[in-house]
Structure formats: structure tokens, C-alpha cells
Design an enzyme around this catalytic site. Structure first.
Site, PDB file in Angstrom:
ATOM      1  N   HIS A 193       0.843  -1.203   0.000  1.00 48.95           N
ATOM      2  CA  HIS A 193       0.000   0.000   0.000  1.00 48.95           C
ATOM      3  C   HIS A 193       0.870   1.242   0.000  1.00 48.95           C
ATOM      4  CE1 HIS A 193       0.516   1.184   4.289  1.00 48.95           C
ATOM      5  NE2 HIS A 193       0.636  -0.121   4.507  1.00 48.95           N
ATOM      6  N   ASP A 205       6.452   1.448   6.340  1.00 49.50           N
ATOM      7  CA  ASP A 205       5.015   1.165   6.327  1.00 49.50           C
ATOM      8  C   ASP A 205       4.322   2.110   5.350  1.00 49.50           C
ATOM      9  OD1 ASP A 205       2.498   0.205   6.937  1.00 49.50           O
ATOM     10  OD2 ASP A 205       2.273   1.471   8.707  1.00 49.50           O
ATOM     11  N   GLU A 239      -4.948   1.535   2.886  1.00 52.90           N
ATOM     12  CA  GLU A 239      -4.791   0.414   3.825  1.00 52.90           C
ATOM     13  C   GLU A 239      -4.877   0.877   5.264  1.00 52.90           C
ATOM     14  OE1 GLU A 239      -2.547  -2.312   6.505  1.00 52.90           O
ATOM     15  OE2 GLU A 239      -2.155  -0.213   6.019  1.00 52.90           O
ATOM     16  N   GLU A 240      -4.334   2.050   5.565  1.00 52.27           N
ATOM     17  CA  GLU A 240      -4.244   2.496   6.959  1.00 52.27           C
ATOM     18  C   GLU A 240      -5.602   2.797   7.571  1.00 52.27           C
ATOM     19  OE1 GLU A 240      -1.710   2.166   8.590  1.00 52.27           O
ATOM     20  OE2 GLU A 240       0.039   2.310   7.285  1.00 52.27           O
ATOM     21  N   HIS A 338       4.314   4.082  12.825  1.00 53.91           N
ATOM     22  CA  HIS A 338       3.265   5.108  12.743  1.00 53.91           C
ATOM     23  C   HIS A 338       3.686   6.435  13.370  1.00 53.91           C
ATOM     24  CE1 HIS A 338      -0.484   2.382  11.912  1.00 53.91           C
ATOM     25  NE2 HIS A 338       0.438   2.329  10.960  1.00 53.91           N
TER      26      HIS A 338
END
Length: 1003
Positions: A193, A205, A239-240, A338
Site C-alpha cells: 500500500h 510502512d 490500507e491504513e 506510525h
């Protein structure tokens, strides 16, 4: 008499120094190797093109470009990343001189070349600006089920396989696609993603995954490297925010073509990419082709049983799409996950190469598979059905080798070991008893003769209970330490996990050594080692029973290490049983004791052979051959002498006495080790080393890898609200498992190592109790959200985190000085165990004044009011139904929250899909709306249940979200936290939106 012989040191004897040196070297060497493998990522190749079509220099530049700013779905930068990816894909295809088709490209003009439609294009690029999905099966809030409507902006690259069907088969009719009637085998999906969270740059990420996909496109479109099966490379967006992009992919025709998948993800910020999950053993074998495999089935079982609460696109592709595949992700350090530390500076090109090389090897293997294992069809509702495969068990060895087996194979091995090994040991018991060598549990031996019927003391029971007592006490000590840490400094493992490990390991070792060495000094026993192995065998047998039940009933393969543990303990115990055959028969021993005892010394004992001087015992046992026999000459004289000579030397650490008759090899004339039973001198001296080799290394490796994996995965989840005690109890349990193999030998250790370890224990215990648990490199993560009541202008900023620490962070902020904090503990699972504190914060500026049409000087309550507009019209007064029209400025994400639940809903322009329910079984309490267009109006029709007699009303909130925080001054409250919060803390998003503004409604 001959001169005395000098003493010699036997390097393999079961004596203090050999045991201490070998065991210490093995443990230290393996611990060091495990730590290196776990934390040192294999180096990226120095050649920028390690394989044809792969360019590491370009990949690193792509990562830097992708992660140079925040790019969540609901941000302008996200659109820029989307367009940049299209350009990069075109550049790759042009550089490889590949012609390609373009399907549904909008928004940008990249100058794509047309393809000759008379032949199938080797590559087709899809810019999916059409697919949308409404689903209610993926997320639950504290108030109930959530319905999500999402418009995707996925990018897909289809690399045609040499065995794929010709033509643009994805343009077939819906009915034909659903029938599954297509030629060729199903293709391979590789996914990552490209959106980040609103508080992270997304380097790992999922930037590393994205640039790995770009390199895969380059590799498989390089001339001569066309795959046999078609490959779909998916860059998904969203996605998140509840895995929305993967759900949108299932609405695209390509989702029916793919049968296997590889998902690349990030749940950390560097290190090695680990195999998180796998659907089955067959597909896991593709991953085994990786040059540096890394992972254990334990992580997959953690997801399967709900111990790991986070999710990835894997669950969508497998659960909703029916595909079989793998989930590969970074997992540490979670403190950077994150946050703004998830950037290119805090990862490395080595980590990039580890994921890329893994993805390349796995995808090549998947695309080359010619078996029928993954063939299938598409069901009536559009779901791919390729079967479930076999439950698998897998783990790596030192990041180089990779073991994969089916779970039922492990179950068969477990059952076999549980049944066979007791039978073997019972059979050996019988043989030893029949051969009169059963010294275990043997207290006395009687020599039945007319002259003497007194017992010979064998002391075979001595030492039987000491190991379990010491084991329980040492284990209780580390469990007690777990409770102690939980009470006085519960979060120390967050930044000092290895200090905790050092404390637990040294405590268990020091306690059990002190007990076993002390008891052995007072009452030596030659059978301590064997009795310890017997107790280990019993414990391992019980553990294997539990693991076998888990394998059969719950489909859990995490007990694979218990199978190995039990097998190694059984092998070591088998050697101890075989050793007993080297002992003299107990009858012969009793005869020897009687003959060796001096006259008038009382009843003979097993040490009676040492009571008389050596010369006297020698004359008693070997009288001169020329002496004339008398009536009192023993009838056993010649046979006995021959019998004694058959036994090898004992394992005593003392040298043989000086002798003028070196041909005499009677072990009963030697001293046993350290006051142990005299008969033990007949035992081999070297077999302990073979036992330790069987018992120690393999279990240290397997359990040590599990310990490091669990530590990396869990020690920083304390910031997510996970309880500390289970973590420390788990570490205590693994401590016992990793040190238990040295237990049977530990009473031979010299005092040097235990003393040093005890000092280490004192130091680490002190540190763990008083040290501050967070640091600049291991920052406490707190969760930010700003909530604005748009009609009144009330503005509340909140941070959620560990109680006590979150208040300390807030007090460091200038805007919170002197203000009253409103704190409460959050009860629901996503933030259970954390404290949320709110205060009146700095006003956000997420909607520019130019868009509101108001001057910047207007009060916030006036400025906020225009950010969100909605209108509600009831269908008619006789039914429980209404239509919502909602639009927000400078956003493409809004919500409708209901105080009760709606039973049905329809979103204008939304597509229906039989695979997904639009509301929960008991209705939905929230509707989340995501658009690919900015400031798009939504129209939502809802129905709700009420009184059968008359209609009832509906109330709640209409809300919009804002996430753009890449520029200073847009969200001043967040800027302030980043600037003034302590260096040991960092901030992450607390919800899908950094700022959430709402208005109340009632209809």
C-alpha cells in the site's frame, strides 16, 4: 613399587572444568549468534544491479522520494504519490523497451504509447478510478458495527505470463468471469500500500514494499524473464484506514484471476522482514526459496487466535477474496511505527534488500509453479475458491535455512514420540533388571550365603528429588521477579528488554546452581544427571501432550519446538540408560564388597571396597597364584577377577594408584568422583558431552529464536495498552526453557560462572527497578486527536497513552499550562489499558480561510461552522427512513454516527457486492465515507427500526476528518506536541482523522 605417575587432565571428563568451559562456550556462542542474526540485517549487494532488472540505487532513491513527506489517503500529497507511481512505472517499462496497454488512466497525461491491439500486450497498466465498495464486515467500534463506503485509487500492473490466456480476458462479461471458465492457471498477486498514516512518513510502512514492487516490475519485464504465470502487481491506497484499498481491489476483474498472493507490509521501522502469516504449508514452500528467510509459525498462530490485534491486507485477500498466500512484514522497532521516525533515515538499504530479495525469490517461485495445487474456480458470488491447503508449520534456522512441514506430519511425529519413547524406556528397565544392573532407585543389595547375609548399601535413590525441588524454586524465583517488575517498574522492558532478559536468566541459573551444587556437596550422587534427565523427560512429555492436543484440536503448530525439545531429552536420557550397562552386576558388586571389607568392620557397604588399604584389597581380590588353595579359598576367585577386568576404568577424576601390576584394571579399586557411590566409577566419563550436544544447541537455537521474536513483537506493545505481567511471565517461561538443558550438568559447574552471573543479576535487578523505562531511541508512543464541535466552536485536544506518563507529557505543553485535564480510562479493546486526557487546545486551521470566504480574524466558532454542511430529509412521516446529504471542505472523508443503529442503507453511486454485507447483523452504528474526489457531496439513504405503532426519530453526529499535517501551522496543537513534548515521547494518530469536526443532528 614403581614411581608415582603424574596426574593428567581429561578434557571430556564429567568434571567441573570441562563442564563449565564447554557449557559456557556453547551458551555464549549461540546467544551471540542468535542476537547477530536477529538484529544484523544481511548486507545489500555492493553492485547496484545484483540481478538483471534490479537496481538498488534506484530503489533507494525511490524510497527517499516516496517518504519525503506525509501522505495519508486524505491528503493532497497522497494524490501526488499516486501520479508519481504512474510515471515511475512508465519509466521502467520504457527503459525495458516494453510495449503496454493502458486501462482507465485519468487525471494525468503521461504520454503513454498505444499498443498494437492485434496482439496481446505483455504488460497492461490499470489506474482504477472506478471501483468502489460498501462493506460492514471489517471493523467494530465501541458502539457497534461500522459500515464503510470507499472509492479506490489503486494502481495495478499486469505482467502477462507465457501460459496465460490470450486477449484482454478481464473485459469478459460478468457472467463468464463468475463461471471461472478461462484458460491458463490462476496468477500471482503481489501487493503493497502506498498511503501512510497521518503522523508517519511511511518508509517501512509501506514504502519499502512499494519500491520493491517497482523493482519486481522491472525484473519481470526485462527481456528473457517473462514469468510462466501472470503476475498482478498491486499498489493499493487506503490500507491504513481499515484496509480499504484491498477491499476495493476485490471489486476489480483482476482479483478473480489471482490465486496466490504475497503481501508486503510494515509493522515496525526497519530490521529484517519476517514471515508474519501464511495460509497453508504448500504456499509457504515458495517463501522457503528466499535467500534469507526469517520467521516462525508462532506469529501466524498469534494472529489466528487473536493475540495480535493489528491487521494487514492479508486478511482481506484470504478471508474475503479466497486467495492463498503470505504476509511478509517488518516488525521492529515498534516504537517508531506510525510516527515521524518511520523515515528513510531510520531504516537502511539492507532492510530494503532483505524485503526485495525475499519478494523476488518468492514471486519467481510462485509464478513458476506448474502444479494444479492452486487451480480453482470463481464461486457464484465472485469469490475465488482454490481450496484451503494444508495447515503448515514453519521456522527459520539462523536466518539461512527454512523448515516447512504440514501440521498433520508434526502431529504424527508427536504421537509417535509420545507412544514409542515410554515403551523404549520400559523395555530398557526390564533388560537392566534382568541383567542385574538396575541401580536406579536401588537402596540395598543382599548377598545370600551361609557366611554373610548382611545388605550392601547401593544408595541408588540418592538425588532423585533434588532436581525437581531446585527447578521449582528457581522457576518460582523468576516468576516472582516478573511480579516484582510489574509492581514497581512495569514498562522497563519497553527500552531495556535485554536487561530484563539478563536478570531472569542469571537469577534462574544462580538459584538452581546454588541448590544443586550445595546438595551435591553434602550428599554426592552419581545419578543426579540421569535423574535430572528423567524429570526433564516427564515434564517434556506432559508439554508434548498439550502441544499434540493443540495440533489436533486447535490447529496450532507453535509447539514444534516442544517436539524437538522432547526428542532431544529422550535421546539424552537414552544415553544414560545405555550407560548403566557399563556397571557391574549388583550381585558381583555385593560379592566384591564382602571380600573387600576388613575383618570385624561390620556389615559391608557399597563403599566397603574402599575401607581396606589398597594392598590389602589387592591381596584379597587377587591372591598369589602359587598359594595353595584351602577350605576357605573363595570359589568365585577366578571368575570374579575375570569379571572385574572386563569393566573399563571409572570416571573418577583421581588418577589410578601407583601399581606394579598395570595389567590390573579393576574399576572397584578406583575412587568414584567426589564421594559418589563407588560403583559409579565404572560409568563412562565422556558421555555427558554427547548428551549436552544433543540437548543443548538445538533447543538453545529454537527457543532462543522464539524468545527474540516474541520480545521484538511484544515488548513495545505496552504503549498500546497491553498488560505488562503476561509479557514478563512469558519471558520467565522462556527463560526456564532455554536454560533447562544445562540443568542435568549444572552441579558440576565451578563457582566462577555462577558467582559472576549472580553479580550480573544484582546489577540488572537494581537497574530494572529504578531506571526510567523510555528513552530517545525507544520513545513512548501517545495517540493524538483533536475534536471540534463546529456549531459551538468547542475545541478539545486529547492524548491517549499510559497513565501517569501521558499527563507528564501534557504538562510540558505551553497551551495546556494551568488548564484542567479531563482524563478517563478507555474500556474498549483497541485502546484498552490506556488513559485519555483532553484539554482546550489551539484552534486548527485545516480549512484555509480562502475556502470559507471569511476573514482570518473571525472567531473560531464562526470559522468552524462552515467547514461541514449537511441536510437531512425524512422520506415521509410514516416510515423510519431519511436521506442525508453531506459535504466537507478540504477533505474527502466524512462520517455519520448514530446513537441507535440503522438496519439498512444505500449510498448514491455505490456498487453492491454479494460477498459483503452493507450493515451488520444487528445493524450499523456508523457510516464512514471515503471519496477519491475532494469536497465530494455524499447522499446516503438510511432506514432504522422503531415502534411498530408509529415512527421514531434518529439522532447522532455528522462528522468530517482532516489529515494534512505536513505543513506547520495547519494543526498547531500537533505542532506544539512535536516541539515541546519530552524527548522520550513521540506522537501517533489516535483515529483515522487528526482533526474531527462534527455537528449534531436529529430527525
Amino acid at each position: 613399587m614403581a614411581p608415582s605417575k603424574s596426574k593428567s587432565w581429561n578434557p571430556v571428563a564429567f568434571a567441573p572444568w570441562p563442564v563449565t568451559i564447554y557449557a559456557t562456550v556453547v551458551y555464549l556462542g549461540l546467544f551471540a549468534a542468535l542476537l547477530v542474526v536477529h538484529h544484523v540485517v544481511p548486507s545489500a549487494p555492493t553492485n547496484p544491479a545484483p540481478e538483471k532488472g534490479i537496481n538498488m540505487t534506484q530503489a533507494w532513491r525511490d524510497l527517499q522520494e516516496l517518504s519525503n513527506n506525509l501522505h495519508p489517503y486524505n491528503s493532497r500529497r497522497n494524490d501526488e504519490v499516486h501520479d508519481w507511481l504512474l510515471l515511475r512505472i512508465e519509466d521502467i517499462l520504457k527503459s525495458n523497451d516494453v510495449d503496454f496497454n493502458v486501462d482507465n488512466v485519468q487525471h494525468i497525461n503521461t504520454g503513454f504509447r498505444p499498443w498494437n491491439a492485434t496482439k496481446p500486450a505483455p504488460v497492461t497498466l490499470f489506474n482504477d478510478m472506478v471501483s468502489n465498495i460498501t462493506f460492514a464486515n471489517g471493523f467494530v467500534s465501541p458502539n457497534g458495527t461500522i459500515t464503510t463506503y470507499f472509492e479506490g485509487t489503486n494502481i495495478m500492473v499486469y505482467v502477462r505470463g507465457s501460459e496465460d490466456a490470450a486477449g484482454e480476458w478481464w473485459k469478459q462479461s460478468e457472467a463468464l468471469r463468475k463461471s471461472g471458465k478461462r484458460s491458463g492457471k490462476g496468477g500471482v498477486l503481489v501487493n503493497a500500500h502506498y498511503d501512510s498514516v497521518a503522523t508517519g512518513f511511511g518508509a517501512t510502512d509501506d514504502g519499502v514494499g512499494v519500491v520493491s514492487l517497482l523493482q519486481l516490475i522491472s525484473y519481470f519485464t526485462t527481456p528473457g524473464q517473462q514469468p510462466k504465470k501472470g503476475i498482478v502487481v498491486l499498489f493499493n491506497n487506503g490500507e491504513e484506514d481499515n484496509l480499504n484499498g484491498a477491499h476495493a481491489f476485490l471489486r476489480h476483474p483482476l482479483s478473480r484471476f489471482t490465486h496466490t498472493f504475497l503481501n508486503l507490509e510494515g509493522a515496525g521501522a526497519g530490521g529484517r522482514a519476517t514471515l508474519f502469516r501464511s495460509t497453508d504449508a504448500e504456499v509457504t514452500k515458495f517463501y522457503a526459496k528466499s535467500p534469507n528467510p526469517f520467521g516462525s509459525t508462532i506469529s501466524a498462530d498469534g494472529f489466528k487466535k487473536g493475540f495480535v490485534r493489528s491487521g494487514t491486507d492479508y486478511s482481506v485477500f484470504n478471508g474475503d477474496g479466497g486467495l492463498r498466500g503470505l504476509d511478509v512484514a517488518f516488525m521492529e522497532p515498534r516504537a517508531r511505527y506510525h510516527t515521524d521516525q518511520d523515515d528513510a533515515r531510520d531504516t537502511s538499504i539492507d532492510s530494503l534488500w532483505h524485503m526485495l530479495s525475499t519478494a523476488l525469490a518468492t514471486t519467481k517461485s510462485m509464478a513458476s509453479d506448474r502444479s494444479t495445487e492452486f487451480d480453482g474456480s470463481v464461486t457464484e458470488n465472485g469469490r475465488v475458491d482454490t481450496g484451503s491447503g494444508s495447515d503448515g508449520v514453519w521456522f527459520d534456522i539462523f536466518g539461512r535455512a527454512f523448515a516447512v512441514m504440514q501440521l498433520h506430519t508434526l502431529f504424527a511425529i508427536s504421537v509417535t514420540l509420545l507412544v514409542i519413547t515410554p515403551v523404549v524406556f520400559v523395555a530398557l528397565d526390564v533388560v537392566l533388571r534382568k541383567s542385574d544392573r538396575w541401580y536406579l532407585f536401588a537402596r540395598k543389595r543382599y548377598l545370600h550365603s551361609s557366611e554373610n547375609d548382611d545388605p550392601v548399601e547401593l544408595n541408588g535413590w540418592r538425588g532423585f528429588f533434588r532436581f525437581p525441588v531446585a527447578f521449582v524454586v528457581a522457576t518460582a524465583a523468576v516468576v516472582g521477579l516478573a511480579f516484582l517488575l510489574t509492581k514497581f517498574n512495569p514498562y522497563i522492558a519497553y527500552s531495556s528488554e535485554y536487561s530484563v532478559w539478563s536478570m531472569l536468566l542469571t537469577a534462574w541459573f544462580a538459584v538452581i546452581w546454588f541448590l544443586l551444587k550445595g546438595i551435591d556437596t553434602v550428599r554426592p550422587s552419581a545419578l543426579t544427571r540421569m535423574y535430572s534427565l528423567i524429570w526433564l523427560y516427564v515434564g517434556a512429555w506432559i508439554a508434548l501432550v498439550a502441544a499434540t492436543i493443540g495440533e489436533n484440536r486447535f490447529k496450532i503448530g507453535s509447539g514444534y519446538f516442544i517436539v524437538v525439545y522432547f526428542a532431544s531429552v529422550s535421546a539424552a536420557l537414552l544415553i544414560s540408560y545405555i550407560e548403566l550397562f557399563a556397571l557391574p552386576q549388583k550381585t558381583v558388586l555385593a560379592q566384591h564388597a564382602v571380600l573387600a571389607a576388613p575383618a570385624g568392620s561390620g556389615p559391608p557397604t557399597s563403599r566397603g571396597i574402599d575401607a581396606a588399604p589398597i594392598d590389602e584389597r589387592r591381596s584379597m581380590m587377587h591372591p598369589d597364584a602359587d598359594d595353595e588353595a584351602t577350605e576357605t579359598t573363595s570359589l568365585l576367585q577366578n571368575d570374579q577377577g575375570a569379571t572385574f577386568r572386563r569393566y573399563g576404568r571409572g570416571h573418577a577424576d583421581a588418577n589410578d594408584a601407583d601399581s606394579e601390576e598395570p595389567e590390573t584394571k579393576d574399576p572397584m579399586l578406583n575412587q568414584a568422583y567426589g564421594g559418589e557411590q563407588a560403583w559409579s566409577s565404572a560409568l563412562p566419563r565422556w558421555t555427558w558431552l554427547l548428551q549436552f550436544v544433543l540437548l543443548g544447541p538445538i533447543n538453545i537455537i529454537l527457543v532462543g529464536q522464539i524468545a527474540l521474536l516474541l520480545t521484538s513483537a511484544l515488548h513495545q506493545t505496552l504503549a498500546d495498552g497491553n498488560a505488562a505481567l503476561p509479557l514478563y511471565l512469558l519471558m520467565a517461561a522462556v527463560t526456564v526453557l532455554i536454560l533447562a538443558p544445562v540443568g542435568p550438568f549444572i552441579h558440576r559447574f565451578t563457582y566462577h560462572v555462577p558467582t559472576f552471573l549472580f553479580l550480573v543479576f544484582i546489577g540488572t535487578l537494581t537497574y530494572n527497578l529504578v531506571a526510567f523505562p523510555f528513552s530517545r531511541d525507544n520513545r513512548l508512543k501517545v495517540y493524538f486527536i483533536q475534536e471540534v464541535e463546529l456549531d459551538s466552536g468547542i475545541n478539545r485536544v486529547s492524548l491517549t497513552g499510559l497513565g501517569g506518563y501521558v499527563q507528564e507529557i501534557i504538562t510540558s505543553l505551553p497551551s495546556a499550562a494551568g488548564k484542567e485535564l479531563s482524563c478517563n480510562n478507555l474500556p474498549w479493546a483497541a485502546r484498552n489499558g490506556l488513559t485519555s486526557c483532553a484539554w482546550d487546545g489551539l484552534a486548527p486551521r485545516v480549512v484555509p480561510a480562502s475556502e470559507t470566504g471569511l476573514p482570518p480574524t473571525v472567531p473560531p466558532e464562526v470559522m468552524f461552522r462552515d467547514w461541514l454542511s449537511y441536510n437531512i430529509s425524512r422520506v415521509n412521516s410514516s416510515v423510519n427512513a431519511a436521506v442525508f446529504d453531506v459535504v466537507g471542505k478540504n477533505t474527502r472523508a466524512c462520517r455519520i454516527l448514530f446513537n441507535s443503529r440503522v438496519s439498512n442503507l444505500t449510498i448514491a453511486g455505490g456498487a453492491s457486492d454479494p460477498r459483503f454485507q452493507q450493515v451488520g447483523k444487528e445493524g450499523s452504528s456508523e457510516i464512514r465515507l471515503w471519496s477519491r474526489e475532494w469536497e465530494k457531496p455524499w447522499q446516503v439513504h438510511v432506514e432504522w427500526r422503531g415502534d411498530d405503532e408509529e415512527p421514531v426519530g434518529l439522532d447522532g453526529k455528522v462528522m468530517c476528518l482532516w489529515n494534512d499535517a505536513d505543513k506547520s501551522g495547519v494543526i498547531p496543537a500537533l505542532d506544539e506536541i512535536r516541539r515541546f513534548a519530552p524527548v522520550w515521547s513521540t506522537v501517533s494518530k489516535g483515529s483515522d482523522g487528526l482533526v474531527e469536526g462534527w455537528k449534531y443532528f436529529s430527525v
